[in-house]
Design an enzyme around this catalytic site. Structure first.
Site, PDB file in Angstrom:
ATOM      1  CG  ASN A 251     -18.113   1.907 -15.810  1.00  5.12           C
ATOM      2  OD1 ASN A 251     -17.903   2.256 -14.655  1.00  5.12           O
ATOM      3  ND2 ASN A 251     -17.267   1.169 -16.518  1.00  5.12           N
TER       4      ASN A 251
ATOM      5  CG  HIS B  34     -24.604   2.320 -10.306  1.00  5.77           C
ATOM      6  ND1 HIS B  34     -23.308   2.377  -9.860  1.00  5.77           N
ATOM      7  CD2 HIS B  34     -25.287   1.621  -9.363  1.00  5.77           C
ATOM      8  CE1 HIS B  34     -23.222   1.742  -8.695  1.00  5.77           C
ATOM      9  NE2 HIS B  34     -24.413   1.266  -8.378  1.00  5.77           N
TER      10      HIS B  34
ATOM     11  CB  CYS C 256     -42.019  12.648 -21.468  1.00  9.36           C
ATOM     12  SG  CYS C 256     -42.244  10.853 -21.511  1.00  9.36           S
TER      13      CYS C 256
ATOM     14  N   GLY D 145     -11.595  -2.895 -12.453  1.00  8.29           N
ATOM     15  CA  GLY D 145     -11.583  -1.428 -12.470  1.00  8.29           C
ATOM     16  C   GLY D 145     -12.560  -0.764 -11.539  1.00  8.29           C
TER      17      GLY D 145
ATOM     18  CB  SER E  34     -12.490   2.298  -5.730  1.00 11.32           C
ATOM     19  OG  SER E  34     -13.846   2.746  -5.630  1.00 11.32           O
TER      20      SER E  34
ATOM     21  CG  ASN F 154      -8.830  -1.955  -9.389  1.00 11.76           C
ATOM     22  OD1 ASN F 154      -9.732  -1.661 -10.172  1.00 11.76           O
ATOM     23  ND2 ASN F 154      -8.422  -1.158  -8.419  1.00 11.76           N
TER      24      ASN F 154
ATOM     25  CB  ALA G 167      -8.758  -2.516 -17.443  1.00  9.39           C
TER      26      ALA G 167
HETATM   27  C1  BV8 Z   1     -28.463   1.670  -2.408  1.00  6.54           C
HETATM   28  C2  BV8 Z   1     -24.248   6.646 -11.106  1.00  6.54           C
HETATM   29  C3  BV8 Z   1     -30.252   0.525  -1.281  1.00  6.54           C
HETATM   30  C4  BV8 Z   1     -24.264   8.124 -11.150  1.00  6.54           C
HETATM   31  C5  BV8 Z   1     -23.258   5.974  -8.978  1.00  6.54           C
HETATM   32  C6  BV8 Z   1     -22.718   3.789   4.507  1.00  6.54           C
HETATM   33  C7  BV8 Z   1     -22.003   2.603   4.414  1.00  6.54           C
HETATM   34  C8  BV8 Z   1     -22.181   1.738   3.330  1.00  6.54           C
HETATM   35  C9  BV8 Z   1     -23.094   2.057   2.319  1.00  6.54           C
HETATM   36  C10 BV8 Z   1     -23.782   3.243   2.405  1.00  6.54           C
HETATM   37  C11 BV8 Z   1     -23.606   4.109   3.496  1.00  6.54           C
HETATM   38  N1  BV8 Z   1     -24.405   5.169   3.306  1.00  6.54           N
HETATM   39  C12 BV8 Z   1     -25.105   5.012   2.156  1.00  6.54           C
HETATM   40  C13 BV8 Z   1     -24.741   3.833   1.600  1.00  6.54           C
HETATM   41  C14 BV8 Z   1     -25.244   3.261   0.327  1.00  6.54           C
HETATM   42  C15 BV8 Z   1     -24.600   3.960  -0.847  1.00  6.54           C
HETATM   43  C16 BV8 Z   1     -23.087   3.847  -0.785  1.00  6.54           C
HETATM   44  O1  BV8 Z   1     -22.530   2.795  -1.050  1.00  6.54           O
HETATM   45  N2  BV8 Z   1     -22.422   4.973  -0.444  1.00  6.54           N
HETATM   46  C17 BV8 Z   1     -20.973   4.963  -0.383  1.00  6.54           C
HETATM   47  C18 BV8 Z   1     -20.458   6.367  -0.782  1.00  6.54           C
HETATM   48  C19 BV8 Z   1     -20.554   4.612   1.033  1.00  6.54           C
HETATM   49  N3  BV8 Z   1     -25.089   3.279  -2.030  1.00  6.54           N
HETATM   50  C20 BV8 Z   1     -26.248   3.658  -2.608  1.00  6.54           C
HETATM   51  O2  BV8 Z   1     -26.892   4.615  -2.245  1.00  6.54           O
HETATM   52  C21 BV8 Z   1     -26.752   2.774  -3.723  1.00  6.54           C
HETATM   53  N4  BV8 Z   1     -28.129   2.423  -3.476  1.00  6.54           N
HETATM   54  O3  BV8 Z   1     -27.677   1.283  -1.581  1.00  6.54           O
HETATM   55  O4  BV8 Z   1     -29.841   1.410  -2.344  1.00  6.54           O
HETATM   56  C22 BV8 Z   1     -30.296  -0.843  -1.821  1.00  6.54           C
HETATM   57  C23 BV8 Z   1     -29.196  -1.697  -1.637  1.00  6.54           C
HETATM   58  C24 BV8 Z   1     -29.262  -2.994  -2.130  1.00  6.54           C
HETATM   59  C25 BV8 Z   1     -30.415  -3.435  -2.821  1.00  6.54           C
HETATM   60  C26 BV8 Z   1     -31.470  -2.560  -3.005  1.00  6.54           C
HETATM   61  C27 BV8 Z   1     -31.417  -1.261  -2.521  1.00  6.54           C
HETATM   62  C28 BV8 Z   1     -26.701   3.470  -5.066  1.00  6.54           C
HETATM   63  C29 BV8 Z   1     -25.268   3.831  -5.397  1.00  6.54           C
HETATM   64  C30 BV8 Z   1     -25.179   4.278  -6.851  1.00  6.54           C
HETATM   65  C31 BV8 Z   1     -24.591   5.691  -6.935  1.00  6.54           C
HETATM   66  N5  BV8 Z   1     -24.407   6.032  -8.352  1.00  6.54           N
HETATM   67  N6  BV8 Z   1     -23.123   6.203 -10.295  1.00  6.54           N
HETATM   68  C32 BV8 Z   1     -23.056   8.684 -11.851  1.00  6.54           C
HETATM   69  O5  BV8 Z   1     -22.243   7.912 -12.405  1.00  6.54           O
HETATM   70  O6  BV8 Z   1     -22.958   9.911 -11.852  1.00  6.54           O
HETATM   71  S1  BV8 Z   1     -21.889   5.565  -8.104  1.00  6.54           S
HETATM   72  C33 BV8 Z   1     -20.520   5.811  -9.071  1.00  6.54           C
HETATM   73  O7  BV8 Z   1     -19.424   5.831  -8.182  1.00  6.54           O
HETATM   74  C34 BV8 Z   1     -20.216   4.689 -10.021  1.00  6.54           C
HETATM   75  O8  BV8 Z   1     -21.367   4.175 -10.620  1.00  6.54           O
HETATM   76  C35 BV8 Z   1     -19.484   3.702  -9.173  1.00  6.54           C
HETATM   77  O9  BV8 Z   1     -20.379   2.820  -8.551  1.00  6.54           O
HETATM   78  C36 BV8 Z   1     -18.885   4.590  -8.128  1.00  6.54           C
HETATM   79  C37 BV8 Z   1     -17.425   4.805  -8.460  1.00  6.54           C
HETATM   80  O10 BV8 Z   1     -16.840   3.611  -8.235  1.00  6.54           O
HETATM   81  P1  BV8 Z   1     -15.839   2.989  -9.328  1.00  6.54           P
HETATM   82  O11 BV8 Z   1     -16.588   2.645 -10.572  1.00  6.54           O
HETATM   83  O12 BV8 Z   1     -15.159   1.922  -8.578  1.00  6.54           O
HETATM   84  O13 BV8 Z   1     -14.831   4.136  -9.714  1.00  6.54           O
HETATM   85  P2  BV8 Z   1     -13.689   4.698  -8.765  1.00  6.54           P
HETATM   86  O14 BV8 Z   1     -13.175   5.944  -9.382  1.00  6.54           O
HETATM   87  O15 BV8 Z   1     -14.202   4.726  -7.358  1.00  6.54           O
HETATM   88  O16 BV8 Z   1     -12.540   3.585  -8.827  1.00  6.54           O
HETATM   89  C38 BV8 Z   1     -11.892   3.355 -10.051  1.00  6.54           C
HETATM   90  C39 BV8 Z   1     -10.976   2.180  -9.799  1.00  6.54           C
HETATM   91  O17 BV8 Z   1     -10.358   1.847 -11.033  1.00  6.54           O
HETATM   92  C40 BV8 Z   1      -9.860   2.495  -8.813  1.00  6.54           C
HETATM   93  O18 BV8 Z   1      -9.742   1.424  -7.898  1.00  6.54           O
HETATM   94  C41 BV8 Z   1      -8.602   2.603  -9.696  1.00  6.54           C
HETATM   95  O19 BV8 Z   1      -7.457   2.080  -9.042  1.00  6.54           O
HETATM   96  C42 BV8 Z   1      -8.978   1.724 -10.845  1.00  6.54           C
HETATM   97  N7  BV8 Z   1      -8.365   2.117 -12.111  1.00  6.54           N
HETATM   98  C43 BV8 Z   1      -8.049   3.360 -12.547  1.00  6.54           C
HETATM   99  N8  BV8 Z   1      -7.518   3.278 -13.782  1.00  6.54           N
HETATM  100  C44 BV8 Z   1      -7.502   1.969 -14.131  1.00  6.54           C
HETATM  101  C45 BV8 Z   1      -8.040   1.222 -13.076  1.00  6.54           C
HETATM  102  N9  BV8 Z   1      -8.162  -0.113 -13.111  1.00  6.54           N
HETATM  103  C46 BV8 Z   1      -7.745  -0.741 -14.229  1.00  6.54           C
HETATM  104  N10 BV8 Z   1      -7.214  -0.093 -15.289  1.00  6.54           N
HETATM  105  C47 BV8 Z   1      -7.075   1.248 -15.273  1.00  6.54           C
HETATM  106  N11 BV8 Z   1      -6.549   1.881 -16.336  1.00  6.54           N
HETATM  107 ZN    ZN Z   2     -43.465  10.645 -19.567  1.00 12.88          ZN
END
Ligand code: BV8
Ligand code: ZN
Length: 232
Positions: free
Chosen positions: A88, A105, A132, A171, A173, A197, A215
């Site tokens: 987050n 992130h 900056c 929390g 996905s 979750n 949560a």
């Molecule tokens: C990287 C910041 C290399 C910005 C975010 C193909 C296959 C696999 C991977 C990839 C692929 N192609 C590309 C990739 C890599 C890619 C990726 O994973 N893509 C996905 C779409 C397939 N990843 C990247 O690019 C990452 N970088 O890989 O670099 C590397 C790797 C390793 C080491 C070095 C270098 C960078 C990814 C970061 C992107 N930035 N956020 C912003 O916030 O605007 S991602 C953003 O979305 C969040 O940060 C978070 O990570 C993601 C959302 O996920 P969640 O937090 O889980 O939220 P979501 O809504 O999905 O789920 C909520 C959950 O809560 C649900 O399950 C729900 O049931 C539950 N819930 C709801 N209410 C409640 C609850 N639970 C409890 N209580 C409740 N009340």
């Molecule tokens: Zn600067």
């Protein structure tokens, strides 16, 4: 007992911060994959800046919930034996009382200078291209990790996952890597793994135990269980 906790948007849902998936992947009319990328920032900088300016401003209208507060209670007792990493970019863990939060992130309340590559605490807008604080150049961007960019603190995170006795995912996905792969890495290094979750995540089968519920209810109960085990 070394514990690593990973949180996602679901832990902030009850505070009124919409999650990515529950909003059908739409966020203020944008698919997060389309707006949280360097390409989107290059081609439509104003749209991306306004997207993050709106989310930064909305932090003033939300409060931490019982889950954030419970994790702070756990930190009070476990100290360095708790490693909290969050996907987050909100500041609800800090406002709930946690003092060591690893924002893999990035953070809304931080700005990154593309000229001098320094990060600065930031609470205002960025769309108006402020100078900056470090170098004066007007190249400040949101200090968040976009798709295709490298997450922060990865060395520390992998080091802690290797040493963990318990890995708890709250929390999230399990849709975004590398965070979605932490459970398998921790389990490979003999950690017990627990998912808290609202519904089973995409990676739920990788967990030894998975509990479904909000949560705000599950996390305080789990922290009470932990404190009963670790405090004499
Ligand atoms: C990287 C910041 C290399 C910005 C975010 C193909 C296959 C696999 C991977 C990839 C692929 N192609 C590309 C990739 C890599 C890619 C990726 O994973 N893509 C996905 C779409 C397939 N990843 C990247 O690019 C990452 N970088 O890989 O670099 C590397 C790797 C390793 C080491 C070095 C270098 C960078 C990814 C970061 C992107 N930035 N956020 C912003 O916030 O605007 S991602 C953003 O979305 C969040 O940060 C978070 O990570 C993601 C959302 O996920 P969640 O937090 O889980 O939220 P979501 O809504 O999905 O789920 C909520 C959950 O809560 C649900 O399950 C729900 O049931 C539950 N819930 C709801 N209410 C409640 C609850 N639970 C409890 N209580 C409740 N009340
Ligand atoms: Zn600067």
């Amino acid at each position: 007992m070394r514990v690593v906790v990973l949180t996602g948007a679901g832990i902030s849902a009850e505070s009124g911060v919409p999650t990515f998936r529950d909003a059908d992947g739409l966020w203020e009319g944008h698919r997060v994959e389309d707006v949280a990328t360097p390409e989107a920032y290059e081609s439509q900088p104003t749209m991306v800046q306004e997207f993050y300016d709106a989310r930064r401003a909305s932090l003033a209208h939300v409060e931490p919930n019982a889950a954030h507060v419970a994790l702070a209670r756990l930190e009070d007792v476990l100290g360095d034996d708790l490693f909290l990493v969050t996907q987050n970019i909100d500041d609800l863990h800090e406002r709930g009382g946690s003092t060591r939060v690893h924002h893999m992130h990035g953070e809304l309340r931080s700005a990154l200078c593309r000229a001098c590559e320094r990060r600065f605490p930031w609470d205002r807008t960025l769309v108006d291209l402020p100078p900056c604080p470090g170098c004066g150049v007007t190249e400040l961007r949101p200090d968040v990790v976009w798709f295709g960019e490298i997450p922060y603190d990865m060395d520390a995170i992998m080091h802690e996952l290797k040493r963990a006795d318990l890995f708890v995912s709250i929390g999230t996905s399990g849709a975004v890597y590398p965070a979605a792969g932490f459970v398998q890495y921790a389990a490979r290094h003999r950690a017990r793994t627990l998912e808290l979750n609202l519904q089973p995540s995409e990676g739920t089968s990788f967990f030894h135990e998975s509990r479904q519920g909000p949560a705000g209810t599950l996390v305080p109960l789990w922290v009470d269980e932990m404190l009963a085990r670790v405090t004499p």
